[in-house]
Motif scaffolding. Structure first.
Motif, PDB file in Angstrom:
ATOM      1  N   SER A  65     -12.775 -69.587 -97.436  1.00  8.00           N
ATOM      2  CA  SER A  65     -12.920 -71.102 -97.467  1.00  8.00           C
ATOM      3  C   SER A  65     -14.874 -71.040 -96.793  1.00  8.00           C
ATOM      4  CB  SER A  65     -12.547 -72.226 -96.800  1.00  8.00           C
ATOM      5  OG  SER A  65     -12.116 -71.503 -95.964  1.00  8.00           O
ATOM      6  N   VAL A  66     -14.627 -70.271 -95.951  1.00  9.70           N
ATOM      7  CA  VAL A  66     -16.007 -70.488 -94.732  1.00  9.70           C
ATOM      8  C   VAL A  66     -17.077 -69.726 -95.896  1.00  9.70           C
ATOM      9  CG1 VAL A  66     -16.902 -69.419 -92.162  1.00  9.70           C
ATOM     10  CG2 VAL A  66     -15.084 -70.376 -92.586  1.00  9.70           C
ATOM     11  N   ALA A  67     -16.746 -68.694 -96.418  1.00  8.09           N
ATOM     12  CA  ALA A  67     -18.113 -68.016 -97.080  1.00  8.09           C
ATOM     13  C   ALA A  67     -18.689 -68.705 -98.425  1.00  8.09           C
ATOM     14  CB  ALA A  67     -17.587 -66.686 -97.467  1.00  8.09           C
ATOM     15  N   ALA A  68     -17.133 -69.217 -98.783  1.00  8.35           N
ATOM     16  CA  ALA A  68     -17.295 -70.681 -99.789  1.00  8.35           C
ATOM     17  C   ALA A  68     -18.117 -71.466 -99.569  1.00  8.35           C
ATOM     18  CB  ALA A  68     -16.030 -70.916-100.515  1.00  8.35           C
ATOM     19  N   VAL A  69     -17.759 -72.119 -98.946  1.00  6.73           N
ATOM     20  CA  VAL A  69     -18.939 -73.587 -97.944  1.00  6.73           C
ATOM     21  C   VAL A  69     -20.511 -73.467 -98.493  1.00  6.73           C
ATOM     22  CG1 VAL A  69     -19.054 -75.206 -96.352  1.00  6.73           C
ATOM     23  CG2 VAL A  69     -16.638 -74.615 -97.692  1.00  6.73           C
ATOM     24  N   VAL A 236     -18.248 -68.439 -87.183  1.00  9.34           N
ATOM     25  CA  VAL A 236     -18.741 -68.845 -88.055  1.00  9.34           C
ATOM     26  C   VAL A 236     -19.313 -69.636 -88.456  1.00  9.34           C
ATOM     27  CG1 VAL A 236     -19.098 -67.714 -90.573  1.00  9.34           C
ATOM     28  CG2 VAL A 236     -18.472 -65.930 -88.822  1.00  9.34           C
ATOM     29  N   ALA A 237     -18.459 -70.829 -89.152  1.00 12.89           N
ATOM     30  CA  ALA A 237     -17.872 -72.316 -89.382  1.00 12.89           C
ATOM     31  C   ALA A 237     -19.432 -72.837 -88.622  1.00 12.89           C
ATOM     32  CB  ALA A 237     -17.376 -72.214 -89.213  1.00 12.89           C
ATOM     33  N   THR A 238     -18.757 -72.848 -87.038  1.00 11.11           N
ATOM     34  CA  THR A 238     -20.244 -73.165 -85.754  1.00 11.11           C
ATOM     35  C   THR A 238     -21.263 -72.928 -86.397  1.00 11.11           C
ATOM     36  OG1 THR A 238     -17.507 -73.433 -84.541  1.00 11.11           O
ATOM     37  CG2 THR A 238     -20.294 -73.968 -84.100  1.00 11.11           C
ATOM     38  N   LEU A 239     -21.854 -71.961 -86.109  1.00 11.92           N
ATOM     39  CA  LEU A 239     -23.039 -71.165 -86.881  1.00 11.92           C
ATOM     40  C   LEU A 239     -23.573 -71.385 -87.702  1.00 11.92           C
ATOM     41  CD1 LEU A 239     -23.188 -68.114 -84.210  1.00 11.92           C
ATOM     42  CD2 LEU A 239     -24.127 -70.493 -84.251  1.00 11.92           C
ATOM     43  N   GLU A 284     -29.665 -64.981 -96.872  1.00  7.63           N
ATOM     44  CA  GLU A 284     -29.360 -64.609 -95.386  1.00  7.63           C
ATOM     45  C   GLU A 284     -27.845 -64.924 -94.795  1.00  7.63           C
ATOM     46  OE1 GLU A 284     -34.313 -64.056 -94.310  1.00  7.63           O
ATOM     47  OE2 GLU A 284     -32.742 -65.756 -93.167  1.00  7.63           O
ATOM     48  N   THR A 285     -27.461 -66.279 -96.134  1.00  9.39           N
ATOM     49  CA  THR A 285     -26.318 -66.750 -94.950  1.00  9.39           C
ATOM     50  C   THR A 285     -24.724 -66.429 -94.765  1.00  9.39           C
ATOM     51  OG1 THR A 285     -27.344 -69.155 -94.098  1.00  9.39           O
ATOM     52  CG2 THR A 285     -24.816 -69.238 -95.208  1.00  9.39           C
ATOM     53  N   PRO A 286     -24.680 -66.001 -96.704  1.00  6.72           N
ATOM     54  CA  PRO A 286     -23.977 -64.962 -96.960  1.00  6.72           C
ATOM     55  C   PRO A 286     -23.729 -63.459 -96.100  1.00  6.72           C
ATOM     56  CG  PRO A 286     -25.192 -66.120 -99.108  1.00  6.72           C
ATOM     57  CD  PRO A 286     -25.874 -65.801 -97.708  1.00  6.72           C
ATOM     58  N   ILE A 287     -25.516 -62.998 -96.120  1.00  5.96           N
ATOM     59  CA  ILE A 287     -24.871 -61.220 -94.919  1.00  5.96           C
ATOM     60  C   ILE A 287     -24.518 -62.283 -93.427  1.00  5.96           C
ATOM     61  CG2 ILE A 287     -26.058 -59.567 -94.750  1.00  5.96           C
ATOM     62  CD1 ILE A 287     -27.785 -60.044 -97.057  1.00  5.96           C
ATOM     63  N   MET A 288     -25.159 -62.676 -93.103  1.00  2.13           N
ATOM     64  CA  MET A 288     -24.521 -63.035 -91.786  1.00  2.13           C
ATOM     65  C   MET A 288     -22.717 -63.365 -91.898  1.00  2.13           C
ATOM     66  SD  MET A 288     -23.519 -66.420 -90.414  1.00  2.13           S
ATOM     67  CE  MET A 288     -23.956 -67.686 -89.957  1.00  2.13           C
ATOM     68  N   GLY A 290     -20.702 -62.885 -94.295  1.00  8.68           N
ATOM     69  CA  GLY A 290     -19.248 -61.840 -94.335  1.00  8.68           C
ATOM     70  C   GLY A 290     -19.832 -60.285 -93.096  1.00  8.68           C
ATOM     71  N   PHE A 291     -21.074 -60.734 -92.046  1.00 12.78           N
ATOM     72  CA  PHE A 291     -21.187 -59.342 -91.143  1.00 12.78           C
ATOM     73  C   PHE A 291     -20.443 -60.074 -90.083  1.00 12.78           C
ATOM     74  CE2 PHE A 291     -22.538 -57.759 -86.996  1.00 12.78           C
ATOM     75  CZ  PHE A 291     -23.096 -56.479 -87.312  1.00 12.78           C
ATOM     76  N   GLY A 292     -20.075 -61.463 -89.690  1.00 13.59           N
ATOM     77  CA  GLY A 292     -19.766 -61.838 -88.659  1.00 13.59           C
ATOM     78  C   GLY A 292     -17.971 -62.172 -89.241  1.00 13.59           C
ATOM     79  N   LEU A 293     -17.803 -62.413 -90.463  1.00 16.43           N
ATOM     80  CA  LEU A 293     -16.105 -62.367 -90.314  1.00 16.43           C
ATOM     81  C   LEU A 293     -15.203 -61.001 -90.352  1.00 16.43           C
ATOM     82  CD1 LEU A 293     -16.051 -64.766 -93.513  1.00 16.43           C
ATOM     83  CD2 LEU A 293     -15.133 -65.145 -91.406  1.00 16.43           C
ATOM     84  N   VAL A 294     -16.233 -59.662 -90.818  1.00 12.68           N
ATOM     85  CA  VAL A 294     -15.860 -58.278 -90.838  1.00 12.68           C
ATOM     86  C   VAL A 294     -16.001 -58.111 -89.641  1.00 12.68           C
ATOM     87  CG1 VAL A 294     -15.670 -55.853 -91.982  1.00 12.68           C
ATOM     88  CG2 VAL A 294     -16.100 -58.396 -93.678  1.00 12.68           C
TER      89      VAL A 294
END
Length: 449
Positions: A65-69, A236-239, A284-288, A290-294
């Motif tokens: 959901s975080v990535a989706a939003v 990640v959701a906060t930033l 840049e948002t999707p890469i950030m 993805g990197f932050g979660l993984v």
């Protein structure tokens, strides 16, 4: 009105196809989650099996959901931003601003629902093999027949459409309020200001993160480590609401380290990345994320492993492949699709920019090198913000569990996401540039909206 909405969607299919593919990816993951729930409902009579199946649903939903939003909101805003001139022409044709905003929202709803519907159809077709891969090594699920319930799929469509509309609401209002002549002469602002909505969202998510940290501290180290995998999600959701401002400031700062006057390709890439604020943010948002979660999850697992070893537990299996796919497969898929299509959606404007640079005397090899540099700039900027997310989430978990702050910190798994993101963005940047170089300069410059 309806004819205008659908004819514009047809005429600007290249711009809208990116948003459509993001909606398909979200519908696909949502469809898998709904199918897991349908399978759990089918085995409701077996309490142990029902709980085991149902536990997968919040894992898939929460981590995706975080990535989706983030990806949906970025794609929606980019789509509207890429069509600012088209909406300006509507106003010059005497379409009232309020109707322009309404038409934009209808377009986003149509694309989101169609994309999500296609995604759920694909999810229904692929759920069987996916279920076998994710549960094949667990004996409790042997003999379970995966189920698909079509009645749950409209919920996925509505959720995707709702996020799409909320993410693009500001862009739709801007499309109606921006004076036509201002939109027609473009350009986008170089820096991003924080809107009240972003400030409120950041404040709310920051409060939730603080509450979660205090909850972990009060629960004690053992319980805190059980909840630790959710910390990267909160950080990640906060930033994410701060992403436009963070990316803009950070990109401008670190790219100054490379001399601008000695390499024309770098100068062009830096200028393009700084100038196209909506495009840069959506790439840049999707890469950030993805990197932050993984990297965040693997860093927390490193902390968890260190904590268990300090308690004298030596037999630690770590994260299985099935669990990693269940938690991270959806976010990585969404981030990869979001990063690639964000560049594809701006291919028309890139064609015109390349033609203008050729007319100004730029060499083809310089433009191709600039495309590679631009992809590198996007990947590095997103990775730096992602690293900040990882360090923050790992530090918060360490404080809650009473462990050394930088124990278990790893970036390798996250860098794999950044490399994939760079490759996708490079391909999506380089191919339109090469295509534009093959076209007649005068034709490209005269190309209409």
């Amino acid at each position: 009105m309806i004819r205008l909405v659908f004819s514009d969607l047809r005429d600007h299919a290249t711009t809208w196809v990116g948003a459509f593919l993001v909606a398909v990816a979200c519908g696909l993951i949502g469809g898998w989650a709904a199918s897991f729930q349908a399978t759990a409902n089918f085995y409701a009579g077996d309490e142990l099996l029902f709980k085991g199946l149902q536990q997968t649903v919040p894992v898939v939903v929460s981590f995706s959901s975080v990535a989706a939003v983030a990806v949906l909101a970025s794609a929606a805003n980019l789509t509207v931003s890429a069509q600012r001139q088209s909406y300006a022409l509507w106003q010059l044709a005497n379409v009232r601003p309020r109707l322009v905003s309404a038409a934009v929202l209808i377009q986003m709803a149509v694309v989101a629902v169609l994309g999500a519907a296609c995604g759920t159809v694909l999810a229904a077709a692929t759920f069987g093999p996916i279920f076998a891969v994710l549960t094949g090594s667990q004996e409790v699920f042997f003999g379970v027949a995966p189920q698909v319930d079509a009645s749950l799929m409209p919920v996925v469509w509505l959720v995707v459409a709702g996020v799409f509309l909320l993410g693009g609401l500001r862009g739709a209002r801007s499309a109606g309020k921006t004076p036509p002549l201002v939109a027609l002469r473009d350009p986008e602002p170089k820096r991003a200001g924080m809107t009240w909505m972003r400030v409120i969202l950041f404040a709310g998510l920051a409060a939730c993160t603080c509450w979660f940290v205090s909850f972990m501290i009060e629960s004690g180290p053992d319980e805190a480590m059980n909840w630790s995998l959710f910390m990267p999600l909160f950080v990640v959701a906060t930033l994410a609401p701060l992403a436009p401002a963070l990316f803009s400031a950070l990109l401008e700062a670190w790219t100054r380290l490379v001399p601008q006057k000695r390499w024309n390709a770098w100068y062009l890439a830096r200028h393009t990345a700084r100038h196209g604020l909506a495009a840069s943010t959506s790439v840049e948002t999707p890469i950030m994320v993805g990197f932050g979660l993984v990297a965040g999850i693997f860093s927390v697992l490193g902390l968890f492993t260190g904590y268990l070893q300090s308690q004298g537990i030596a037999d630690i299996n770590g994260l299985s492949l099935e669990a990693a796919l269940l938690m991270l497969g959806g976010p990585v898929l969404l981030c990869a699709v979001g990063a690639a299509v964000s560049v594809v959606m701006t291919s028309r404007s890139r064609t015109r920019d390349v033609a203008l640079l050729i007319a100004s005397g730029a060499q083809p090899k310089t433009l191709m090198a600039a495309a590679a540099c631009e992809a590198f700039i996007h990947a590095v900027t997103a990775t730096l913000v992602g690293m900040a997310c990882v360090v923050s989430s790992s530090a918060l978990v360490a404080v809650a569990a009473g462990l050394p702050i930088f124990d278990g910190l790893v970036f390798g798994e996250g860098l794999a996401v950044s490399l994939v993101g760079f490759a996708l963005v490079f391909a999506a940047t380089f191919v339109p540039t090469c295509t534009a170089l093959k076209r007649e300069t005068a034709t490209a410059l005269a190309m209409g909206q």
